[in-house]
Write a protein that holds these residues in place. Structure first.
Motif, PDB file in Angstrom:
ATOM      1  N   LEU A   1       0.820  -1.211   0.000  1.00  0.00           N
ATOM      2  CA  LEU A   1       0.000   0.000   0.000  1.00  0.00           C
ATOM      3  C   LEU A   1       0.855   1.262   0.000  1.00  0.00           C
ATOM      4  O   LEU A   1       0.489   2.266  -0.623  1.00  0.00           O
ATOM      5  N   GLU A   2       1.991   1.229   0.688  1.00  0.00           N
ATOM      6  CA  GLU A   2       2.882   2.386   0.677  1.00  0.00           C
ATOM      7  C   GLU A   2       3.453   2.626  -0.715  1.00  0.00           C
ATOM      8  O   GLU A   2       3.556   3.770  -1.168  1.00  0.00           O
ATOM      9  N   LYS A   3       3.798   1.548  -1.423  1.00  0.00           N
ATOM     10  CA  LYS A   3       4.289   1.694  -2.798  1.00  0.00           C
ATOM     11  C   LYS A   3       3.204   2.290  -3.693  1.00  0.00           C
ATOM     12  O   LYS A   3       3.468   3.171  -4.515  1.00  0.00           O
ATOM     13  N   GLU A   4       1.974   1.802  -3.545  1.00  0.00           N
ATOM     14  CA  GLU A   4       0.867   2.325  -4.348  1.00  0.00           C
ATOM     15  C   GLU A   4       0.618   3.800  -4.040  1.00  0.00           C
ATOM     16  O   GLU A   4       0.316   4.587  -4.940  1.00  0.00           O
ATOM     17  N   LEU A   5       0.734   4.183  -2.765  1.00  0.00           N
ATOM     18  CA  LEU A   5       0.529   5.570  -2.368  1.00  0.00           C
ATOM     19  C   LEU A   5       1.579   6.478  -3.004  1.00  0.00           C
ATOM     20  O   LEU A   5       1.252   7.556  -3.519  1.00  0.00           O
ATOM     21  N   GLU A   6       2.842   6.049  -2.994  1.00  0.00           N
ATOM     22  CA  GLU A   6       3.890   6.841  -3.627  1.00  0.00           C
ATOM     23  C   GLU A   6       3.649   6.974  -5.126  1.00  0.00           C
ATOM     24  O   GLU A   6       3.835   8.048  -5.707  1.00  0.00           O
ATOM     25  N   GLU A   7       3.201   5.888  -5.753  1.00  0.00           N
ATOM     26  CA  GLU A   7       2.915   5.943  -7.190  1.00  0.00           C
ATOM     27  C   GLU A   7       1.756   6.888  -7.487  1.00  0.00           C
ATOM     28  O   GLU A   7       1.795   7.657  -8.448  1.00  0.00           O
ATOM     29  N   LEU A   8       0.724   6.859  -6.643  1.00  0.00           N
ATOM     30  CA  LEU A   8      -0.413   7.758  -6.835  1.00  0.00           C
ATOM     31  C   LEU A   8      -0.013   9.219  -6.657  1.00  0.00           C
ATOM     32  O   LEU A   8      -0.477  10.093  -7.383  1.00  0.00           O
ATOM     33  N   LYS A   9       0.861   9.483  -5.672  1.00  0.00           N
ATOM     34  CA  LYS A   9       1.328  10.858  -5.466  1.00  0.00           C
ATOM     35  C   LYS A   9       2.104  11.341  -6.686  1.00  0.00           C
ATOM     36  O   LYS A   9       1.944  12.476  -7.130  1.00  0.00           O
ATOM     37  N   ARG A  10       2.935  10.448  -7.235  1.00  0.00           N
ATOM     38  CA  ARG A  10       3.725  10.805  -8.415  1.00  0.00           C
ATOM     39  C   ARG A  10       2.793  11.063  -9.605  1.00  0.00           C
ATOM     40  O   ARG A  10       2.962  12.035 -10.345  1.00  0.00           O
ATOM     41  N   MET A  11       1.778  10.221  -9.771  1.00  0.00           N
ATOM     42  CA  MET A  11       0.837  10.397 -10.882  1.00  0.00           C
ATOM     43  C   MET A  11       0.018  11.671 -10.708  1.00  0.00           C
ATOM     44  O   MET A  11      -0.284  12.359 -11.684  1.00  0.00           O
ATOM     45  N   ALA A  12      -0.352  11.992  -9.462  1.00  0.00           N
ATOM     46  CA  ALA A  12      -1.128  13.211  -9.210  1.00  0.00           C
ATOM     47  C   ALA A  12      -0.309  14.445  -9.534  1.00  0.00           C
ATOM     48  O   ALA A  12      -0.837  15.433 -10.060  1.00  0.00           O
ATOM     49  N   ALA A  13       0.986  14.420  -9.223  1.00  0.00           N
ATOM     50  CA  ALA A  13       1.844  15.563  -9.532  1.00  0.00           C
ATOM     51  C   ALA A  13       1.945  15.752 -11.042  1.00  0.00           C
ATOM     52  O   ALA A  13       1.886  16.880 -11.545  1.00  0.00           O
ATOM     53  N   LYS A  14       2.099  14.648 -11.785  1.00  0.00           N
ATOM     54  CA  LYS A  14       2.148  14.747 -13.251  1.00  0.00           C
ATOM     55  C   LYS A  14       0.801  15.196 -13.803  1.00  0.00           C
ATOM     56  O   LYS A  14       0.737  15.971 -14.742  1.00  0.00           O
ATOM     57  N   GLY A  15      -0.272  14.717 -13.202  1.00  0.00           N
ATOM     58  CA  GLY A  15      -1.612  15.068 -13.662  1.00  0.00           C
ATOM     59  C   GLY A  15      -1.913  16.539 -13.487  1.00  0.00           C
ATOM     60  O   GLY A  15      -2.597  17.151 -14.296  1.00  0.00           O
ATOM     61  N   ALA A  16      -1.407  17.140 -12.426  1.00  0.00           N
ATOM     62  CA  ALA A  16      -1.626  18.565 -12.186  1.00  0.00           C
ATOM     63  C   ALA A  16      -0.940  19.396 -13.260  1.00  0.00           C
ATOM     64  O   ALA A  16      -1.465  20.420 -13.701  1.00  0.00           O
ATOM     65  N   GLU A  17       0.229  18.954 -13.714  1.00  0.00           N
ATOM     66  CA  GLU A  17       0.926  19.680 -14.770  1.00  0.00           C
ATOM     67  C   GLU A  17       0.145  19.627 -16.073  1.00  0.00           C
ATOM     68  O   GLU A  17       0.014  20.617 -16.777  1.00  0.00           O
ATOM     69  N   TYR A  18      -0.377  18.441 -16.400  1.00  0.00           N
ATOM     70  CA  TYR A  18      -1.091  18.273 -17.657  1.00  0.00           C
ATOM     71  C   TYR A  18      -2.494  18.867 -17.620  1.00  0.00           C
ATOM     72  O   TYR A  18      -3.026  19.274 -18.641  1.00  0.00           O
ATOM     73  N   SER A  19      -3.108  18.928 -16.437  1.00  0.00           N
ATOM     74  CA  SER A  19      -4.481  19.430 -16.370  1.00  0.00           C
ATOM     75  C   SER A  19      -4.544  20.915 -16.732  1.00  0.00           C
ATOM     76  O   SER A  19      -5.500  21.371 -17.344  1.00  0.00           O
ATOM     77  N   ASN A  20      -3.530  21.687 -16.351  1.00  0.00           N
ATOM     78  CA  ASN A  20      -3.523  23.109 -16.696  1.00  0.00           C
ATOM     79  C   ASN A  20      -3.436  23.294 -18.205  1.00  0.00           C
ATOM     80  O   ASN A  20      -4.089  24.158 -18.774  1.00  0.00           O
ATOM     81  N   GLU A  21      -2.616  22.471 -18.871  1.00  0.00           N
ATOM     82  CA  GLU A  21      -2.503  22.560 -20.324  1.00  0.00           C
ATOM     83  C   GLU A  21      -3.818  22.143 -20.996  1.00  0.00           C
ATOM     84  O   GLU A  21      -4.225  22.717 -21.990  1.00  0.00           O
ATOM     85  N   TYR A  22      -4.499  21.150 -20.434  1.00  0.00           N
ATOM     86  CA  TYR A  22      -5.742  20.649 -21.027  1.00  0.00           C
ATOM     87  C   TYR A  22      -6.870  21.660 -20.871  1.00  0.00           C
ATOM     88  O   TYR A  22      -7.663  21.860 -21.775  1.00  0.00           O
TER      89      TYR A  22
END
Length: 145
Positions: A70-91
Motif C-alpha cells: 500500500l505504501e508503494k501504491e501511495l507513492e505511485e499515486l502521489k507521483r501520478m497526481a503531480a504529473k496530472g496537475a501539470e497536464y491538467s492546466n494545459e488541457y
C-alpha cells in the motif's frame, strides 16, 4: 367431447414439456452466470488445512507485506497526481466551453438519444426476463413442495 380429449392431452403434454425445458434452460443459464446453486443434492466435502506454522506470525507477516504494498501504491499515486496537475492546466486551456458551430447553443456532451433508448430498453428486457424466470420457478417450486 371424446375427440377433443386426445387433442387436449397432447396439447397439455406439449406445454408441460416446453415449460420443463424452459426451466432447465433457465437453470443452466443462471448456473453459468452465478455458479452452481447452493444446497444442491451433490455431496461436497470440506477439507480443513493442516496448520504447519504459527497463525499469529503468518498474520503479522501478511499485514507487513500488505502495508509495504500500500505504501508503494501511495507513492505511485502521489507521483501520478503531480504529473496530472501539470497536464491538467494545459488541457483546461484548450478545452471548449462554447459551441463553436452554433453560437448561443450550449455544448452538450450527453449520449445520443438512440443510446439512451437502447440502454433503457435493454434494462427493461433484462428485468422482465429475470422476473419471468423467477415467477415460473416459484410456480413450479410451489407445485413440487
Amino acid at each position: 367431447m371424446k375427440r377433443n380429449t386426445l387433442k387436449w392431452t397432447v396439447l397439455g403434454g406439449a406445454i408441460a414439456i416446453i415449460v420443463m425445458y424452459g426451466i432447465d434452460m433457465s437453470t443452466a443459464g443462471i448456473e453459468r452466470i452465478y455458479g452452481p446453486m447452493e444446497g444442491g443434492s451433490e455431496y461436497t466435502e470440506v477439507v480443513q488445512p493442516v496448520e504447519t506454522t504459527d497463525p499469529a506470525k503468518e498474520l503479522a507477516n501478511a499485514q507487513q507485506q500488505k502495508i509495504a504494498q500500500l505504501e508503494k501504491e501511495l507513492e505511485e499515486l502521489k507521483r501520478m497526481a503531480a504529473k496530472g496537475a501539470e497536464y491538467s492546466n494545459e488541457y483546461d486551456e484548450g478545452k471548449l466551453t462554447e459551441n463553436e458551430r452554433l453560437p448561443g447553443v450550449p455544448l452538450q456532451n450527453d449520449q445520443p438519444a438512440v443510446n439512451r433508448i437502447a440502454d433503457s430498453t435493454s434494462g427493461l428486457l433484462q428485468n422482465m426476463s429475470s422476473e419471468g424466470i423467477r415467477m415460473v420457478v416459484s410456480i413450479f417450486d410451489g407445485l413440487t413442495k
